[in-house]
Design a protein around this motif. Structure first.
Motif, PDB file in Angstrom:
ATOM      1  N   GLU A 545       0.868  -1.161   0.000  1.00  0.00           N
ATOM      2  CA  GLU A 545       0.000   0.000   0.000  1.00  0.00           C
ATOM      3  C   GLU A 545       0.913   1.221   0.000  1.00  0.00           C
ATOM      4  O   GLU A 545       1.883   1.274   0.765  1.00  0.00           O
ATOM      5  CB  GLU A 545      -0.811  -0.035   1.279  1.00  0.00           C
ATOM      6  N   VAL A 546       0.648   2.178  -0.874  1.00  0.00           N
ATOM      7  CA  VAL A 546       1.519   3.358  -0.907  1.00  0.00           C
ATOM      8  C   VAL A 546       1.033   4.339   0.145  1.00  0.00           C
ATOM      9  O   VAL A 546      -0.103   4.797   0.106  1.00  0.00           O
ATOM     10  CB  VAL A 546       1.507   4.005  -2.310  1.00  0.00           C
ATOM     11  N   GLU A 547       1.939   4.586   1.122  1.00  0.00           N
ATOM     12  CA  GLU A 547       1.555   5.535   2.165  1.00  0.00           C
ATOM     13  C   GLU A 547       2.080   6.913   1.796  1.00  0.00           C
ATOM     14  O   GLU A 547       3.287   7.143   1.761  1.00  0.00           O
ATOM     15  CB  GLU A 547       2.146   5.100   3.508  1.00  0.00           C
ATOM     16  N   HIS A 548       1.160   7.834   1.463  1.00  0.00           N
ATOM     17  CA  HIS A 548       1.608   9.162   1.030  1.00  0.00           C
ATOM     18  C   HIS A 548       1.910  10.051   2.213  1.00  0.00           C
ATOM     19  O   HIS A 548       1.331   9.906   3.283  1.00  0.00           O
ATOM     20  CB  HIS A 548       0.519   9.810   0.171  1.00  0.00           C
ATOM     21  N   LYS A 549       2.832  10.988   1.966  1.00  0.00           N
ATOM     22  CA  LYS A 549       3.144  11.948   3.029  1.00  0.00           C
ATOM     23  C   LYS A 549       2.219  13.146   2.902  1.00  0.00           C
ATOM     24  O   LYS A 549       1.461  13.266   1.936  1.00  0.00           O
ATOM     25  CB  LYS A 549       4.599  12.390   2.879  1.00  0.00           C
ATOM     26  N   GLU A 550       2.371  14.051   3.856  1.00  0.00           N
ATOM     27  CA  GLU A 550       1.581  15.287   3.860  1.00  0.00           C
ATOM     28  C   GLU A 550       1.806  16.067   2.553  1.00  0.00           C
ATOM     29  O   GLU A 550       2.932  16.099   2.034  1.00  0.00           O
ATOM     30  CB  GLU A 550       2.129  16.118   5.025  1.00  0.00           C
ATOM     31  N   THR A 551       0.761  16.678   2.030  1.00  0.00           N
ATOM     32  CA  THR A 551       0.887  17.437   0.781  1.00  0.00           C
ATOM     33  C   THR A 551       1.780  18.665   0.992  1.00  0.00           C
ATOM     34  O   THR A 551       1.722  19.304   2.036  1.00  0.00           O
ATOM     35  CB  THR A 551      -0.507  17.916   0.327  1.00  0.00           C
ATOM     36  N   ILE A 552       2.609  18.971  -0.017  1.00  0.00           N
ATOM     37  CA  ILE A 552       3.431  20.181   0.083  1.00  0.00           C
ATOM     38  C   ILE A 552       3.089  21.115  -1.067  1.00  0.00           C
ATOM     39  O   ILE A 552       2.499  20.686  -2.070  1.00  0.00           O
ATOM     40  CB  ILE A 552       4.952  19.852   0.056  1.00  0.00           C
ATOM     41  N   THR A 553       3.477  22.363  -0.957  1.00  0.00           N
ATOM     42  CA  THR A 553       3.193  23.311  -2.038  1.00  0.00           C
ATOM     43  C   THR A 553       4.392  23.327  -2.975  1.00  0.00           C
ATOM     44  O   THR A 553       5.468  22.826  -2.639  1.00  0.00           O
ATOM     45  CB  THR A 553       3.009  24.737  -1.486  1.00  0.00           C
ATOM     46  N   ILE A 554       4.198  23.963  -4.113  1.00  0.00           N
ATOM     47  CA  ILE A 554       5.286  24.073  -5.083  1.00  0.00           C
ATOM     48  C   ILE A 554       6.450  24.869  -4.478  1.00  0.00           C
ATOM     49  O   ILE A 554       7.607  24.614  -4.760  1.00  0.00           O
ATOM     50  CB  ILE A 554       4.759  24.696  -6.418  1.00  0.00           C
ATOM     51  N   ASP A 555       6.099  25.807  -3.576  1.00  0.00           N
ATOM     52  CA  ASP A 555       7.172  26.580  -2.933  1.00  0.00           C
ATOM     53  C   ASP A 555       7.999  25.696  -2.006  1.00  0.00           C
ATOM     54  O   ASP A 555       9.214  25.830  -1.925  1.00  0.00           O
ATOM     55  CB  ASP A 555       6.588  27.757  -2.136  1.00  0.00           C
ATOM     56  N   ASP A 556       7.296  24.777  -1.312  1.00  0.00           N
ATOM     57  CA  ASP A 556       8.050  23.840  -0.462  1.00  0.00           C
ATOM     58  C   ASP A 556       9.007  23.033  -1.345  1.00  0.00           C
ATOM     59  O   ASP A 556      10.176  22.865  -1.038  1.00  0.00           O
ATOM     60  CB  ASP A 556       7.107  22.834   0.236  1.00  0.00           C
ATOM     61  N   PHE A 557       8.474  22.537  -2.450  1.00  0.00           N
ATOM     62  CA  PHE A 557       9.292  21.696  -3.338  1.00  0.00           C
ATOM     63  C   PHE A 557      10.476  22.483  -3.884  1.00  0.00           C
ATOM     64  O   PHE A 557      11.591  21.977  -4.024  1.00  0.00           O
ATOM     65  CB  PHE A 557       8.435  21.150  -4.491  1.00  0.00           C
ATOM     66  N   ASP A 558      10.216  23.751  -4.158  1.00  0.00           N
ATOM     67  CA  ASP A 558      11.228  24.598  -4.761  1.00  0.00           C
ATOM     68  C   ASP A 558      12.445  24.795  -3.858  1.00  0.00           C
ATOM     69  O   ASP A 558      13.520  25.153  -4.318  1.00  0.00           O
ATOM     70  CB  ASP A 558      10.580  25.956  -5.074  1.00  0.00           C
ATOM     71  N   LYS A 559      12.243  24.530  -2.583  1.00  0.00           N
ATOM     72  CA  LYS A 559      13.368  24.701  -1.655  1.00  0.00           C
ATOM     73  C   LYS A 559      14.405  23.587  -1.840  1.00  0.00           C
ATOM     74  O   LYS A 559      15.535  23.698  -1.403  1.00  0.00           O
ATOM     75  CB  LYS A 559      12.847  24.644  -0.210  1.00  0.00           C
ATOM     76  N   ILE A 560      13.970  22.493  -2.455  1.00  0.00           N
ATOM     77  CA  ILE A 560      14.898  21.357  -2.589  1.00  0.00           C
ATOM     78  C   ILE A 560      15.686  21.501  -3.885  1.00  0.00           C
ATOM     79  O   ILE A 560      15.098  21.626  -4.967  1.00  0.00           O
ATOM     80  CB  ILE A 560      14.121  20.018  -2.626  1.00  0.00           C
ATOM     81  N   GLU A 561      17.008  21.483  -3.764  1.00  0.00           N
ATOM     82  CA  GLU A 561      17.837  21.599  -4.975  1.00  0.00           C
ATOM     83  C   GLU A 561      18.305  20.205  -5.391  1.00  0.00           C
ATOM     84  O   GLU A 561      19.126  19.586  -4.718  1.00  0.00           O
ATOM     85  CB  GLU A 561      19.037  22.499  -4.682  1.00  0.00           C
ATOM     86  N   LEU A 562      17.733  19.737  -6.493  1.00  0.00           N
ATOM     87  CA  LEU A 562      18.119  18.418  -7.000  1.00  0.00           C
ATOM     88  C   LEU A 562      19.037  18.613  -8.195  1.00  0.00           C
ATOM     89  O   LEU A 562      18.726  19.408  -9.100  1.00  0.00           O
ATOM     90  CB  LEU A 562      16.877  17.634  -7.440  1.00  0.00           C
ATOM     91  N   ARG A 563      20.163  17.891  -8.211  1.00  0.00           N
ATOM     92  CA  ARG A 563      21.084  18.024  -9.344  1.00  0.00           C
ATOM     93  C   ARG A 563      21.615  16.643  -9.754  1.00  0.00           C
ATOM     94  O   ARG A 563      21.682  15.720  -8.928  1.00  0.00           O
ATOM     95  CB  ARG A 563      22.281  18.899  -8.973  1.00  0.00           C
TER      96      ARG A 563
END
Ligand code: MSP
Length: 657
Positions: A545-563
C-alpha cells in the motif's frame, strides 16, 4: 585421451513462471563447460534442477486455489522446455520435491542432529509480519524492517539451529589454503572479510510458520530451512543417503558449482560447513559469476525489464544467443545486456567473420573447381602463418576454458576466424583464377581455407550447437573422426575430392535500426505479459500500500535543490555494513556523500554512475565522515533498491526539476 570424471552443477532455480536471459546465462555457461569436458574425453555429470519449496510458493498456490505441487509441476515443465530450446545438455534434472531428495534431506538433517551439530532452541528476533521474516537487532534500519520499513515486533519461535559458528575457523583455513576453492579471487576476499572474519552466528535451520517444505522427520511441526534443503541437492541427486549411491561415489566431490555472485555466500560458507559436519569432502570449486544487468540494474521480473530468452532465440537463432552470452562479458564480472550490443556482435563476429568465411569459401570452391576440394595442390607464400595460428588455437582455447574464461576462449577462436579471412585477402583466389599456371596454388589456397574452417568448426562445439553441424554439411564431412576434438591440432585431414555443398547462410546480417525497434516492442510485450501473469499469480495482500506523506506546495518543493552528478570514486566505510562513501562530481565541484546502499551496490558498481543528488541538504557527519548531500534511491517492500539515474546522458550538475 584423459579419462577423468567432471561433475558440474548450476544452481537449482526457483520455479518462476519466466526465467530470463540472466538465468539462462549461468546454464549456458555450465553447458559450454560440460560440452567442452565431454569433448576432451571426461566422464561428465551435469546437474541442474529446481528449488521448489518455501513460503512464497505456498502463498502463490493458495492464491491460485491450487496445491503447491500442482503449481510447481506446471512451471517446471516450462523451465525444461526453455533448457531444451537452449540445447542445455544436462544429465540430470533434480527437483527438490523428488522423493529421493526429500528422503535424503530428512536423513541429512537427522544425521546433523544426532551429531550434535543441530540443536533446538528459540529464535528470538524482530519480526516483520507483512514480510514474515525475522531480523536481528543490527539488521533493523532505524528500528524498522530493513526490507519494507514498517514496524517490527519482538517475537520468539521455536527453531532448530545449525552450529555454523563451530566451523568458522575450519572454513577460513580451508578457503585460505585452497585458493582455487572460491573463484574468481575477488569473491574469496569478500567472503573472508565480509562474513567469516566478522564472525559467524549459528544458523536457524527450521521454520514452523508454514508447511510447504521438507518436514523434520523427528519433529514434523518443523520444516527444513530452504537453503539446507536446496544445497543438499548436489549430493541427493547422486543418490547420497540411499543404497543406490554409485553416482555419489563416482562423481562427488563436485568439480565446480557454478553460481551467481549473490549466492556464493551460501555455497562457500553454509554448504561446506554442512559437509564438514557430515564428514564429507568439499566441492573443489565454487565459481561465482557476475550478473547480466540492464542499465546497471539486475534483471528481475518485478523490475519489468526481463529479457525473454525464447524471444531472442526465435529471432536470432540459438547459436547467436549462446555466443553472445559467453563472448560479450568476461565471466565473473557483471555485464550490461543491450539489444544493440547483441545485434552488433551478430553482425560483426557471426555474419561478417564466420558466416561470410564459410559461404564465400564454399562459393569459390563451387565456382572455381565445380565444388571439389583438391587435396593435391601447390603451396602459397601465406600458408605457414595460417597453419601455425590454426594449430596453436586449440591449446590456447583449452587453457582459457580450464579457467572458465569463456570470452577469452572465443576471442582466441575468432583470432583464427579473422586470420583465415585475412588469408583469403592475401592469396586473392579471384586473381589466381585468371592465371592457368596458378591453378594448383589456387587449389591449395582453397584447401587451406577449408582446413582452417574444419578446425574452427571443431573448436566452436562447446559454445555453438548448430553451426558446427551446418558447416560439416556444407563441407560435406561425413567422416566425423576428422572433426574429433584433438583433430583440431592436425593439418591436412580433409580428404581428396571432397565435394562441398552450399547451404543456408549460417548467420544472416541484421538491419540494426529496424530490428532494434521491433525487438524493443517484442520484449515490452513479453514483459507486460509477465507482469500481468504475476499480478494474477500473487496474493493480493502482497501488493504494497503506498503511504503518502503530507501534501506540500510548489514553494516547499522549490526549496529542494536536485542536481545530477557522476560518481567518480566510491569506497566502503570501514566499520559500517551499510555505508558507501562516494565522491560525486556536480558541476565543477566534487562532493563527498555517504549513502546506506552497501547491501545493494559494490563500490565498483557505483563508479561511473550518473545519479540524482539532493544538493542543498545541510552537511552532516556519519561514522566520522562528512556527508554533503544525498543520493536519491528508490526502494520497494521486497528488498529491492536502485539508485535513481537520469534516463539519458546529461552533464553532471544539471538541475533536476
Ligand atoms: N534457488 C536458489 C539457488 C539454490 S542453489 C542450491 C536461487 N535461485 S534463482 O532462480 O533465484 O537464481 C538462480 C541463479 O540465476 C543464481 O545463480 C542467480 O545468480 C542467477 N541469476 C538470476 N538473475 C541473473 C542475472 N541477471 N544475471 C546472471 N545470473 C543471474 O538463487
Amino acid at each position: 585421451m584423459e579419462n577423468k570424471k567432471f561433475y558440474i552443477t548450476t544452481p537449482i532455480y526457483y520455479p518462476s513462471d519466466k526465467l530470463h536471459i540472466g538465468h539462462s546465462y549461468c546454464t549456458v555457461a555450465a553447458d559450454a563447460m560440460a560440452r567442452y569436458k565431454r569433448l576432451r574425453g571426461f566422464d561428465v555429470k551435469f546437474l541442474t534442477g529446481t528449488d521448489e519449496h518455501g513460503q512464497k510458493i505456498e502463498r502463490i498456490a493458495t492464491a491460485q486455489n491450487t496445491t503447491p505441487k500442482a503449481y510447481v509441476d506446471n512451471i517446471v515443465s516450462g523451465i525444461k522446455e526453455l533448457w531444451a530450446d537452449l540445447d542445455i545438455s544436462y544429465d540430470q534434472f533434480i527437483r527438490t520435491t523428488d522423493d529421493i531428495h526429500v528422503d535424503a534431506v530428512k536423513k541429512i538433517f537427522k544425521a546433523l542432529y544426532d551429531k550434535g551439530d543441530i540443536y533446538k532452541s528459540e529464535y528470538e528476533g524482530w519480526y516483520c509480519t507483512p514480510c514474515e521474516t525475522f531480523y536481528t537487532e543490527h539488521q533493523l534500519v532505524d528500528g524498522k524492517c530493513p526490507d519494507c520499513g514498517r514496524d517490527v515486533e519482538k517475537l520468539k519461535e521455536e527453531s532448530y539451529f545449525f552450529k555454523l559458528s563451530k566451523y568458522q575457523d575450519r572454513l577460513i583455513e580451508h578457503i585460505e589454503s585452497h585458493p582455487e576453492f572460491i573463484q574468481p579471487p575477488t569473491r574469496q576476499k569478500e567472503m573472508i572479510s565480509n562474513f567469516l572474519r566478522p564472525g559467524l552466528e549459528d544458523l536457524c535451520v527450521s521454520r514452523t510458520s508454514f508447511k510447504w517444505g521438507i518436514p523434520v522427520e523427528f519433529d514434523p511441526n518443523h520444516i527444513v530451512y530452504v537453503w539446507v534443503d536446496a544445497l543438499s541437492n548436489y549430493i541427493t541427486a547422486l543418490g547420497y543417503g540411499t543404497e543406490q549411491d554409485e553416482q555419489y561415489k563416482k562423481y562427488w566431490p563436485a568439480d565446480v558449482h557454478l553460481v551467481g555472485k549473490e549466492i556464493v555466500r551460501f555455497h562457500t560458507i553454509i554448504w561446506p560447513a554442512m559437509l564438514m559436519a557430515l564428514d564429507l569432502p568439499l566441492p573443489k570449486q565454487v565459481f561465482g559469476h557476475g550478473w547480466l544487468v540492464i542499465d546497471g540494474g539486475k534483471m528481475s521480473k518485478s523490475k519489468g525489464n526481463v529479457v525473454d530468452p525464447k524471444v531472442l532465440v526465435e529471432r536470432y537463432g540459438l547459436d547467436a544467443i549462446r555466443y553472445f552470452l559467453l563472448r560479450e562479458v568476461a565471466f565473473g564480472q557483471d555485464g550490461n545486456f543491450t539489444n544493440e550490443a547483441l545485434i552488433q556482435r551478430i553482425n560483426s563476429d557471426l555474419a561478417n567473420d564466420l558466416g561470410n568465411l564459410v559461404s564465400r569459401t564454399v562459393g569459390m570452391i563451387e565456382k572455381y573447381f565445380g565444388g571439389k576440394i583438391i587435396a593435391d595442390h601447390a603451396a602459397t607464400d601465406f600458408d605457414e602463418d595460417l597453419k601455425s595460428v590454426a594449430l596453436a588455437t586449440l591449446n590456447k582455447v583449452e587453457g582459457y576454458m580450464d579457467k572458465m574464461l569463456f570470452s577469452d576462449a572465443l576471442n582466441e577462436i575468432w583470432t583464427l576466424v579473422r586470420r583465415t579471412n585475412k588469408y583469403i585477402d592475401e592469396t586473392q583466389p579471384w586473381v589466381l583464377i585468371k592465371d592457368e599456371a596458378k591453378k594448383s596454388e589456387l587449389a591449395g589456397a582453397l584447401y587451406n581455407i577449408a582446413e582452417s574452417i574444419r578446425i574452427i568448426s571443431i573448436i566452436i562445439q562447446p559454445f555453438m550447437t548448430k553451426a558446427p553441424k551446418a558447416i560439416w554439411a556444407q563441407l560435406n564431412i561425413a567422416d566425423e573422426s576428422i572433426v574429433a576434438w584433438d583433430k583440431a591440432k592436425e593439418w591436412g585431414l580433409l580428404p581428396a575430392d571432397l565435394e562441398v555443398k552450399k547451404g543456408e547462410t549460417l548467420f544472416p546480417r541484421i538491419d540494426i535500426k529496424k530490428e532494434l525497434a521491433e525487438l524493443e516492442a517484442a520484449i515490452k510485450a513479453a514483459a507486460a505479459e509477465s507482469v500481468a501473469n504475476k499480478m494474477k499469480d500473487e496474493p493480493k495482500e502482497e501488493e504494497p500500500e503506498v503511504e503518502h506523506k503530507e501534501t506540500i506546495t510548489i514553494d516547499d518543493f522549490d526549496k529542494i535543490e536536485l542536481r545530477t552528478g557522476t560518481v567518480l570514486h566510491c569506497e566502503k566505510v570501514e566499520g559500517s555494513k551499510k555505508l558507501l562513501k562516494s565522491q560525486i562530481k556536480i558541476g565543477n565541484e566534487v562532493r563527498q556523500i555517504l549513502s546506506g546502499i552497501a547491501k545493494y551496490y559494490t563500490p565498483e558498481e557505483m563508479v561511473g554512475k550518473n545519479v540524482v543528488v539532493v544538493a542543498n541538504l545541510a552537511p552532516r557527519k556519519m561514522m566520522g565522515f562528512e556527508s554533503h548531500g544525498m543520493v536519491l534511491c528508490a526502494s520497494d517492500d521486497k528488498g529491492n533498491l536502485t539508485v535513481v539515474s537520469p534516463e539519458k546522458a546529461i552533464d553532471p550538475g544539471s538541475e533536476v526539476c
